[in-house]
Write a protein that holds these residues in place. Structure first.
Motif, PDB file in Angstrom:
ATOM      1  N   UNK A 162       3.969   4.303 -14.721  1.00  0.00           N
ATOM      2  CA  UNK A 162       2.972   3.297 -14.330  1.00  0.00           C
ATOM      3  C   UNK A 162       3.452   1.887 -14.649  1.00  0.00           C
ATOM      4  N   UNK A 163       4.254   1.749 -15.715  1.00  0.00           N
ATOM      5  CA  UNK A 163       4.835   0.443 -15.986  1.00  0.00           C
ATOM      6  C   UNK A 163       5.793   0.013 -14.883  1.00  0.00           C
ATOM      7  N   UNK A 164       6.644   0.955 -14.461  1.00  0.00           N
ATOM      8  CA  UNK A 164       7.555   0.658 -13.348  1.00  0.00           C
ATOM      9  C   UNK A 164       6.773   0.362 -12.076  1.00  0.00           C
ATOM     10  N   UNK A 165       5.673   1.082 -11.909  1.00  0.00           N
ATOM     11  CA  UNK A 165       4.837   0.852 -10.737  1.00  0.00           C
ATOM     12  C   UNK A 165       4.280  -0.575 -10.741  1.00  0.00           C
ATOM     13  N   UNK A 166       3.756  -1.003 -11.865  1.00  0.00           N
ATOM     14  CA  UNK A 166       3.185  -2.350 -11.962  1.00  0.00           C
ATOM     15  C   UNK A 166       4.218  -3.428 -11.698  1.00  0.00           C
ATOM     16  N   UNK A 167       5.392  -3.304 -12.330  1.00  0.00           N
ATOM     17  CA  UNK A 167       6.444  -4.305 -12.121  1.00  0.00           C
ATOM     18  C   UNK A 167       6.953  -4.298 -10.678  1.00  0.00           C
TER      19      UNK A 167
ATOM     20  N   UNK B 247       0.834  -1.209   0.000  1.00  0.00           N
ATOM     21  CA  UNK B 247       0.000   0.000   0.000  1.00  0.00           C
ATOM     22  C   UNK B 247       0.865   1.254   0.000  1.00  0.00           C
ATOM     23  N   UNK B 248       1.953   1.204   0.770  1.00  0.00           N
ATOM     24  CA  UNK B 248       2.866   2.349   0.807  1.00  0.00           C
ATOM     25  C   UNK B 248       3.503   2.590  -0.556  1.00  0.00           C
ATOM     26  N   UNK B 249       3.910   1.494  -1.227  1.00  0.00           N
ATOM     27  CA  UNK B 249       4.510   1.631  -2.557  1.00  0.00           C
ATOM     28  C   UNK B 249       3.495   2.170  -3.556  1.00  0.00           C
ATOM     29  N   UNK B 250       2.243   1.655  -3.478  1.00  0.00           N
ATOM     30  CA  UNK B 250       1.190   2.123  -4.397  1.00  0.00           C
ATOM     31  C   UNK B 250       0.965   3.618  -4.211  1.00  0.00           C
ATOM     32  N   UNK B 251       0.872   4.054  -2.952  1.00  0.00           N
ATOM     33  CA  UNK B 251       0.646   5.476  -2.699  1.00  0.00           C
ATOM     34  C   UNK B 251       1.834   6.318  -3.153  1.00  0.00           C
ATOM     35  N   UNK B 252       3.051   5.820  -2.899  1.00  0.00           N
ATOM     36  CA  UNK B 252       4.244   6.588  -3.272  1.00  0.00           C
ATOM     37  C   UNK B 252       4.373   6.706  -4.784  1.00  0.00           C
ATOM     38  N   UNK B 253       4.279   5.563  -5.487  1.00  0.00           N
ATOM     39  CA  UNK B 253       4.412   5.607  -6.953  1.00  0.00           C
ATOM     40  C   UNK B 253       3.231   6.330  -7.596  1.00  0.00           C
TER      41      UNK B 253
END
Length: 484
Positions: free
Chosen positions: A163-168, A25-31
């Motif tokens: 968003x690609x980096x976020x997904x990976x 969740x933290x990574x999702x919010x940050x990215x």
């Protein structure tokens, strides 16, 4: 499959999943914030570029009119990396620019909007290419339209890369989290299973089993060490109970048999009331001795189990020593032995007045019993003083003493040396004194008085760290015993 379910049901795996969820969740919010910020900053840059272009073209129009504006638009539209330009008639016919067509209704009203447009491709290519752009439309005098904008392709590529980096990143994080949780849970589960197997053997009656310690010092190691210490204490208590049972079964069998034999003999041979009365009196005396033995055994067991700790209170060992010394002064005089005392003014400590008095009475009783064996008229000395963090209460006699090799054994129950066989007693006095010393966090030392024996009670003084003082006392006693 049951093993996998057991693994997934472990607290370690659940905690790993929980922290994985929190971290994800933290990574999702940050990215997500990074992508939103990049999109917002890029859009702001595009708007600022468009405003600068418009301000420049407006100056050209005001100075040279529509013809000069059309020339400037044509030149700029042909420059490499140019912005989006379109200059039309009031009817919407294209005059100049690098845009072939725009979304329907784009030129109907002024303002800023995002549109799709067809743009002229490079000279070595053919046809047109459809793009998206952020544009602003102006209506000039006479109904002419001017469209200035920036292509959104570069911004879209940046946002898409983010968003690609976020997904990976999320995918890799989830996979690593599951693998890490599985590895941690498997390791923890293995140690828990080992502990469970050990506890089952202990519950089956094997108190010698101990929980494994990995040496990492983690919470499982600390738990194992605490449980092992508890098992050690339980083993000591069980051994004490076994010894009491053995002592009662073996060492009290003879007195009971002797008691019965005397009663039987009195019934068979007594020739009158006086003989029966004398037999009953001897029986009562031996019964009192047995009761005292049972009381001593129960007291020793209670002390070794630590059940008398609630009796601890601030006391003065010097006052207790003086009281016991005065009590035994008459006993010593009757035995033809001189009792000498050398007691400090005050020796405060935490303990039980009754138990400490009983221990000193036992030591003085033993000393007076053997003081005159080798040297009639000899003296017994009672001393009490403070030495560092410890209070030392010593009773010294000039009797036969105890050989070095026998000093540890005489602290056990019902142990009597050959030199003491002719003396009254059951061999419980020193055992009781040692138990009282342990209850107070101290030790009983038996030393050579040359001649005779010096019994020293070493107890932690009030105000000293009880645990540290007890450890120092035990170490000092062990080293002294090794030196002999």
């Amino acid at each position: 499959m049951s093993g996998l379910r057991k693994l997934l049901a472990t607290t370690a795996f659940r905690l790993s999943l929980f922290y994985l969820g929190v971290f994800t969740l933290s990574i999702v919010l940050a990215l997500g914030y990074v992508a939103w910020s990049a999109e917002r900053i890029t859009t702001r840059g595009m708007v600022e570029t468009i405003e600068a272009e418009i301000a420049d073209l407006e100056r050209i129009w005001r100075r040279g009119g529509l013809r000069r504006l059309a020339g400037a638009v044509e030149r700029r539209a042909q420059a490499p990396g140019a912005s989006v330009y379109l200059f039309t008639t009031p009817q919407g016919q294209r005059i100049t620019g690098n845009v072939v067509s725009v979304s329907p209704g784009t030129l109907d009203s002024p303002g800023e909007r995002t549109i799709e447009y067809a743009r002229l491709v490079a000279e070595d290519e053919s046809g047109v290419a459809v793009h998206r752009a952020l544009v602003r439309v102006f209506v000039l005098p006479g109904g002419f339209r001017l469209l200035v904008g920036r292509d959104m392709g570069e911004r879209d590529r940046i946002v898409e890369a983010i968003w690609g980096a976020f997904g990976w990143s999320v995918l890799v994080l989830v996979v690593l989290g599951f693998v890490g949780g599985w590895l941690v849970s498997k390791r923890v589960l293995g140690r828990i299973e080992a502990m469970t197997a050990t506890t089952k053997t202990i519950m089956a009656g094997d108190l010698s089993g101990r929980l494994g310690v990995s040496g990492s010092g983690d919470e499982l190691d600390r738990l194992a060490e605490s449980l092992n210490a508890m098992l050690e204490r339980i083993g000591e208590l069980m051994e004490g109970m076994r010894q009491v049972s053995d002592n009662i079964a073996h060492d009290l069998k003879s007195p009971l048999a002797r008691l019965r034999a005397r009663a039987d003999e009195a019934l068979r041979t007594a020739d009158g009331p006086e003989a029966l009365r004398a037999a009953l009196e001897r029986t009562i005396e031996e019964s009192d001795d047995l009761i005292r033995v049972f009381d001593a055994l129960l007291m020793i067991a209670r002390l070794e189990a630590g059940n008398a700790r609630e009796m601890r209170a601030p006391i003065d060992a010097a006052e207790i020593a003086r009281g016991v010394g005065e009590l035994y002064d008459a006993v010593a005089e009757e035995a033809g032995v001189t009792l000498e005392t050398d007691i400090a003014d005050a020796l405060p400590l935490e303990g039980s007045r009754e138990l400490l008095g009983q221990a000193l009475a036992n030591l003085l009783d033993n000393a007076l019993k053997y003081a005159g064996v080798t040297a009639p008229g000899a003296a017994v000395t009672l001393t009490a003083r403070r030495e560092g963090d410890a209070v030392l209460i010593a009773v010294r006699d000039r009797g036969p003493g105890i050989p070095q090799a026998e000093r540890a054994r005489v602290l056990e129950r019902f142990v009597r040396l050959e030199t003491a066989r002719t003396r009254p007693g059951f061999g419980l006095g020193l055992s009781l004194v040692a138990a009282v010393a342990r209850l107070h966090g101290g030790v009983l030392r038996l030393e050579d008085a040359d001649p005779g024996l010096r019994a020293v009670l070493v107890l932690p003084a009030a105000g000293a760290a009880q645990k540290d003082a007890s450890t120092r006392i035990a170490v000092a006693s062990s080293e002294r015993l090794k030196r002999g």
